[in-house]
Write a protein that holds these residues in place. Structure first.
Motif, short mmCIF file in Angstrom:
data_model
loop_
_atom_site.label_atom_id
_atom_site.label_comp_id
_atom_site.label_asym_id
_atom_site.label_seq_id
_atom_site.Cartn_x
_atom_site.Cartn_y
_atom_site.Cartn_z
N ALA A 1 -4.44 7.07 -17.93
CA ALA A 1 -4.89 7.45 -16.59
C ALA A 1 -3.82 8.25 -15.85
N VAL A 2 -2.57 7.83 -15.97
CA VAL A 2 -1.48 8.57 -15.32
C VAL A 2 -1.41 10.00 -15.85
N ARG A 3 -1.54 10.16 -17.15
CA ARG A 3 -1.37 11.47 -17.76
C ARG A 3 -2.58 12.37 -17.57
N HIS A 4 -3.78 11.81 -17.48
CA HIS A 4 -4.98 12.63 -17.41
C HIS A 4 -5.59 12.71 -16.01
N ILE A 5 -5.26 11.77 -15.14
CA ILE A 5 -5.81 11.79 -13.78
C ILE A 5 -4.72 12.10 -12.76
N GLY A 6 -3.56 11.44 -12.91
CA GLY A 6 -2.45 11.71 -12.01
C GLY A 6 -2.53 10.92 -10.72
N PRO A 7 -1.56 11.15 -9.80
CA PRO A 7 -1.40 10.29 -8.63
C PRO A 7 -2.26 10.66 -7.43
N TYR A 8 -2.98 11.79 -7.48
CA TYR A 8 -3.70 12.22 -6.28
C TYR A 8 -5.01 11.47 -6.09
N ALA A 9 -5.73 11.20 -7.17
CA ALA A 9 -6.98 10.47 -7.08
C ALA A 9 -6.71 8.97 -7.05
N SER A 10 -7.49 8.24 -6.27
CA SER A 10 -7.44 6.78 -6.31
C SER A 10 -8.18 6.31 -7.56
N VAL A 11 -7.78 5.14 -8.08
CA VAL A 11 -8.37 4.65 -9.32
C VAL A 11 -8.69 3.16 -9.21
N ALA A 12 -9.63 2.74 -10.04
CA ALA A 12 -9.96 1.32 -10.18
C ALA A 12 -10.11 1.03 -11.67
N PHE A 13 -9.34 0.08 -12.17
CA PHE A 13 -9.39 -0.29 -13.57
C PHE A 13 -10.40 -1.42 -13.79
N ASP A 14 -10.72 -1.65 -15.04
CA ASP A 14 -11.67 -2.72 -15.38
C ASP A 14 -10.97 -4.05 -15.63
N ASP A 15 -9.71 -4.16 -15.22
CA ASP A 15 -8.92 -5.37 -15.41
C ASP A 15 -8.15 -5.63 -14.12
N ALA A 16 -8.49 -6.74 -13.45
CA ALA A 16 -7.87 -7.04 -12.15
C ALA A 16 -6.37 -7.22 -12.25
N LEU A 17 -5.88 -7.74 -13.38
CA LEU A 17 -4.44 -7.94 -13.52
C LEU A 17 -3.68 -6.62 -13.50
N SER B 1 -3.40 -8.08 -24.81
CA SER B 1 -4.07 -7.68 -23.58
C SER B 1 -3.17 -6.80 -22.73
N ALA B 2 -1.89 -7.15 -22.67
CA ALA B 2 -0.95 -6.34 -21.90
C ALA B 2 -0.83 -4.94 -22.49
N LEU B 3 -0.79 -4.85 -23.81
CA LEU B 3 -0.67 -3.54 -24.46
C LEU B 3 -1.94 -2.72 -24.26
N ARG B 4 -3.10 -3.38 -24.30
CA ARG B 4 -4.34 -2.65 -24.04
C ARG B 4 -4.37 -2.16 -22.60
N GLY B 5 -3.91 -3.03 -21.68
CA GLY B 5 -3.86 -2.63 -20.28
C GLY B 5 -2.94 -1.45 -20.07
N TRP B 6 -1.76 -1.47 -20.70
CA TRP B 6 -0.82 -0.38 -20.54
C TRP B 6 -1.37 0.91 -21.12
#
Length: 219
Positions: free
Chosen positions: A89-105, A78-83
Protein backbone atom coordinates in the motif's frame (compact mmCIF):
# COMPACT_ATOMS: atom_id res chain seq x y z
CA UNK A 1 -11.71 -13.01 13.51
CA UNK A 2 -14.53 -10.54 13.01
CA UNK A 3 -17.91 -10.76 14.75
CA UNK A 4 -19.66 -11.72 11.51
CA UNK A 5 -17.47 -14.85 11.40
CA UNK A 6 -18.83 -16.16 14.71
CA UNK A 7 -21.45 -18.45 13.14
CA UNK A 8 -18.88 -20.09 10.86
CA UNK A 9 -16.50 -20.47 13.79
CA UNK A 10 -19.27 -21.99 15.93
CA UNK A 11 -20.27 -24.52 13.25
CA UNK A 12 -16.65 -25.48 12.73
CA UNK A 13 -16.03 -25.95 16.44
CA UNK A 14 -19.23 -27.95 16.96
CA UNK A 15 -18.29 -30.26 14.07
CA UNK A 16 -14.98 -31.06 15.77
CA UNK A 17 -16.74 -31.50 19.12
CA UNK A 18 -19.23 -33.93 17.58
CA UNK A 19 -16.36 -35.85 15.98
CA UNK A 20 -14.67 -36.11 19.40
CA UNK A 21 -17.93 -37.13 21.09
CA UNK A 22 -18.06 -34.02 23.27
CA UNK A 23 -20.96 -31.67 22.38
CA UNK A 24 -20.44 -28.06 23.39
CA UNK A 25 -22.94 -25.74 25.05
CA UNK A 26 -23.41 -22.17 23.78
CA UNK A 27 -21.60 -20.93 26.89
CA UNK A 28 -18.53 -23.06 26.19
CA UNK A 29 -18.52 -21.99 22.53
CA UNK A 30 -18.54 -18.37 23.73
CA UNK A 31 -15.48 -19.12 25.88
CA UNK A 32 -13.67 -20.57 22.86
CA UNK A 33 -14.62 -17.48 20.84
CA UNK A 34 -13.27 -15.10 23.46
CA UNK A 35 -10.05 -17.08 23.68
CA UNK A 36 -9.45 -17.33 19.94
CA UNK A 37 -11.10 -14.34 18.25
CA UNK A 38 -7.80 -12.49 17.88
CA UNK A 39 -6.69 -15.17 15.39
CA UNK A 40 -7.55 -15.48 11.72
CA UNK A 41 -10.44 -17.83 10.94
CA UNK A 42 -8.40 -19.79 8.33
CA UNK A 43 -5.64 -20.25 10.92
CA UNK A 44 -8.10 -21.66 13.47
CA UNK A 45 -9.56 -23.97 10.83
CA UNK A 46 -6.06 -25.16 9.95
CA UNK A 47 -5.25 -25.84 13.62
CA UNK A 48 -8.46 -27.83 14.15
CA UNK A 49 -7.85 -29.87 11.01
CA UNK A 50 -4.29 -30.56 12.13
CA UNK A 51 -5.51 -31.59 15.59
CA UNK A 52 -8.04 -34.17 14.44
CA UNK A 53 -5.36 -35.74 12.21
CA UNK A 54 -2.91 -36.04 15.10
CA UNK A 55 -2.62 -39.78 15.86
CA UNK A 56 -1.74 -39.13 19.52
CA UNK A 57 -4.31 -36.53 20.60
CA UNK A 58 -6.79 -36.25 17.75
CA UNK A 59 -9.46 -38.26 19.58
CA UNK A 60 -9.78 -35.60 22.31
CA UNK A 61 -11.55 -32.24 22.03
CA UNK A 62 -8.83 -29.56 21.91
CA UNK A 63 -8.89 -26.78 24.49
CA UNK A 64 -8.10 -23.15 23.70
CA UNK A 65 -4.49 -23.60 24.79
CA UNK A 66 -4.17 -26.67 22.54
CA UNK A 67 -5.39 -24.73 19.51
CA UNK A 68 -3.05 -21.84 20.20
CA UNK A 69 -0.18 -24.25 20.71
CA UNK A 70 -0.95 -25.93 17.38
CA UNK A 71 -0.76 -22.57 15.65
CA UNK A 72 2.73 -21.97 16.96
CA UNK A 73 4.10 -19.29 14.68
CA UNK A 74 0.75 -18.09 13.41
CA UNK A 75 1.08 -14.71 15.07
CA UNK A 76 4.30 -14.23 13.16
CA UNK A 77 2.64 -15.39 9.96
CA UNK A 78 -0.21 -12.93 10.54
CA UNK A 79 2.26 -10.14 11.23
CA UNK A 80 4.15 -10.91 8.02
CA UNK A 81 0.93 -11.00 6.01
CA UNK A 82 -0.07 -7.69 7.56
CA UNK A 83 3.27 -6.11 6.74
CA UNK A 84 3.06 -7.34 3.14
CA UNK A 85 -0.22 -5.43 2.77
CA UNK A 86 1.25 -2.33 4.38
CA UNK A 87 4.40 -2.42 2.25
CA UNK A 88 2.41 -2.79 -0.97
CA UNK A 89 0.00 0.00 0.00
CA UNK A 90 2.82 2.42 0.83
CA UNK A 91 4.55 1.75 -2.48
CA UNK A 92 1.47 1.75 -4.73
CA UNK A 93 -0.86 4.23 -2.99
CA UNK A 94 1.44 6.48 -0.98
CA UNK A 95 0.74 8.92 1.87
CA UNK A 96 -1.75 11.28 0.22
CA UNK A 97 -4.79 9.00 0.14
CA UNK A 98 -6.38 7.78 3.36
CA UNK A 99 -6.56 4.00 3.70
CA UNK A 100 -8.44 1.30 5.59
CA UNK A 101 -7.02 -2.20 5.92
CA UNK A 102 -8.94 -5.42 6.43
CA UNK A 103 -7.11 -6.07 9.73
CA UNK A 104 -7.83 -3.85 12.74
CA UNK A 105 -4.46 -4.63 14.32
CA UNK A 106 -2.72 -3.03 11.35
CA UNK A 107 -4.55 0.20 12.13
CA UNK A 108 -3.52 0.15 15.78
CA UNK A 109 0.08 -0.80 15.12
CA UNK A 110 0.55 1.87 12.46
CA UNK A 111 -1.09 4.42 14.74
CA UNK A 112 1.35 3.46 17.50
CA UNK A 113 4.20 3.86 15.02
CA UNK A 114 3.22 7.43 14.11
CA UNK A 115 0.41 7.04 11.59
CA UNK A 116 0.09 6.48 7.86
CA UNK A 117 1.89 9.65 6.80
CA UNK A 118 4.68 9.08 9.27
CA UNK A 119 5.20 5.57 7.91
CA UNK A 120 5.45 6.79 4.34
CA UNK A 121 8.10 9.33 5.32
CA UNK A 122 10.63 6.58 6.07
CA UNK A 123 13.54 6.02 3.70
CA UNK A 124 14.41 2.73 2.01
CA UNK A 125 17.39 2.36 4.36
CA UNK A 126 15.03 2.59 7.35
CA UNK A 127 12.47 0.23 5.83
CA UNK A 128 13.84 -3.10 7.20
CA UNK A 129 13.83 -1.66 10.72
CA UNK A 130 10.31 -0.33 10.25
CA UNK A 131 9.21 -3.79 9.10
CA UNK A 132 10.74 -5.40 12.20
CA UNK A 133 9.10 -2.87 14.52
CA UNK A 134 5.74 -3.52 12.88
CA UNK A 135 6.15 -7.28 13.26
CA UNK A 136 7.12 -7.01 16.94
CA UNK A 137 4.27 -4.66 17.81
CA UNK A 138 1.73 -6.73 15.87
CA UNK A 139 2.81 -9.99 17.49
CA UNK A 140 2.79 -8.36 20.91
CA UNK A 141 -0.90 -7.51 20.60
CA UNK A 142 -1.75 -10.88 19.05
CA UNK A 143 0.11 -12.99 21.62
CA UNK A 144 -1.50 -11.08 24.49
CA UNK A 145 -4.89 -11.78 22.95
CA UNK A 146 -5.61 -8.05 22.91
CA UNK A 147 -8.27 -6.29 20.85
CA UNK A 148 -7.14 -2.69 21.32
CA UNK A 149 -9.00 0.39 20.21
CA UNK A 150 -7.88 1.66 16.83
CA UNK A 151 -8.63 4.51 14.39
CA UNK A 152 -11.24 3.58 11.79
CA UNK A 153 -9.17 5.12 8.99
CA UNK A 154 -5.46 5.83 8.58
CA UNK A 155 -5.53 9.44 7.50
CA UNK A 156 -3.55 10.61 4.47
CA UNK A 157 -2.15 14.04 3.73
CA UNK A 158 -5.01 15.07 1.43
CA UNK A 159 -7.76 14.26 3.93
CA UNK A 160 -5.89 15.89 6.82
CA UNK A 161 -5.50 19.08 4.80
CA UNK A 162 -9.14 18.99 3.69
CA UNK A 163 -10.29 18.59 7.29
CA UNK A 164 -8.26 21.64 8.26
CA UNK A 165 -9.79 23.63 5.38
CA UNK A 166 -13.32 22.29 5.92
CA UNK A 167 -13.38 20.64 2.50
CA UNK A 168 -14.82 17.34 1.31
CA UNK A 169 -12.50 14.31 1.22
CA UNK A 170 -12.51 11.24 -0.97
CA UNK A 171 -13.42 7.91 0.70
CA UNK A 172 -10.44 5.92 1.98
CA UNK A 173 -8.85 3.29 -0.21
CA UNK A 174 -9.76 -0.21 1.02
CA UNK A 175 -6.79 -2.55 1.35
CA UNK A 176 -7.30 -6.33 1.23
CA UNK A 177 -10.78 -7.81 1.55
CA UNK A 178 -13.15 -4.88 0.95
CA UNK A 179 -15.94 -6.24 3.17
CA UNK A 180 -13.54 -6.82 6.06
CA UNK A 181 -12.01 -3.38 5.57
CA UNK A 182 -15.49 -1.85 5.81
CA UNK A 183 -16.07 -3.80 9.03
CA UNK A 184 -12.75 -2.54 10.42
CA UNK A 185 -13.83 1.03 9.69
CA UNK A 186 -17.14 0.51 11.47
CA UNK A 187 -15.41 -0.95 14.53
CA UNK A 188 -12.88 1.85 14.96
CA UNK A 189 -13.05 4.76 17.36
CA UNK A 190 -12.69 8.47 16.60
CA UNK A 191 -11.55 9.16 20.16
CA UNK A 192 -7.89 10.18 20.49
CA UNK A 193 -5.86 7.18 21.64
CA UNK A 194 -3.64 7.56 24.68
CA UNK A 195 -0.27 9.10 23.99
CA UNK A 196 -1.00 10.31 20.46
CA UNK A 197 -2.67 13.24 18.77
CA UNK A 198 -5.71 12.74 16.60
CA UNK A 199 -5.02 11.21 13.22
CA UNK A 200 -5.66 14.44 11.34
CA UNK A 201 -3.35 16.48 13.54
CA UNK A 202 -0.63 13.87 13.42
CA UNK A 203 -0.80 13.72 9.65
CA UNK A 204 -0.54 17.48 9.25
CA UNK A 205 2.43 17.63 11.60
CA UNK A 206 4.15 14.77 9.78
CA UNK A 207 3.43 16.31 6.40
CA UNK A 208 5.71 19.28 7.01
CA UNK A 209 9.10 17.49 6.85
CA UNK A 210 7.79 14.68 4.64
CA UNK A 211 10.31 12.46 2.85
CA UNK A 212 8.13 10.22 0.71
CA UNK A 213 9.35 6.90 -0.67
CA UNK A 214 9.51 7.03 -4.46
CA UNK A 215 6.61 4.70 -5.14
CA UNK A 216 7.26 4.75 -8.89
CA UNK A 217 10.74 3.29 -8.61
CA UNK A 218 9.67 0.90 -5.81
CA UNK A 219 6.68 -0.54 -7.66
Amino acid sequence: MQQHEFDVFSEMLQAVAEYCGKPLSPGVIAIYWQGLKDLDLPAVRHALNAHVQNPDTGQFMPKIADIRRMLGGTTQDSALRGWAKVDKAVRHIGPYASVAFDDALIHRVLHDMGGWVGLASKTEDEWPFVAKEFENRYRGYAMRNERPEYPPVLTGIAEADNVRRGLHSEPPRLIGDAAKAEAVMQGGTSRPLIGFATAGAAALEAAQPLRVIDVRSAA
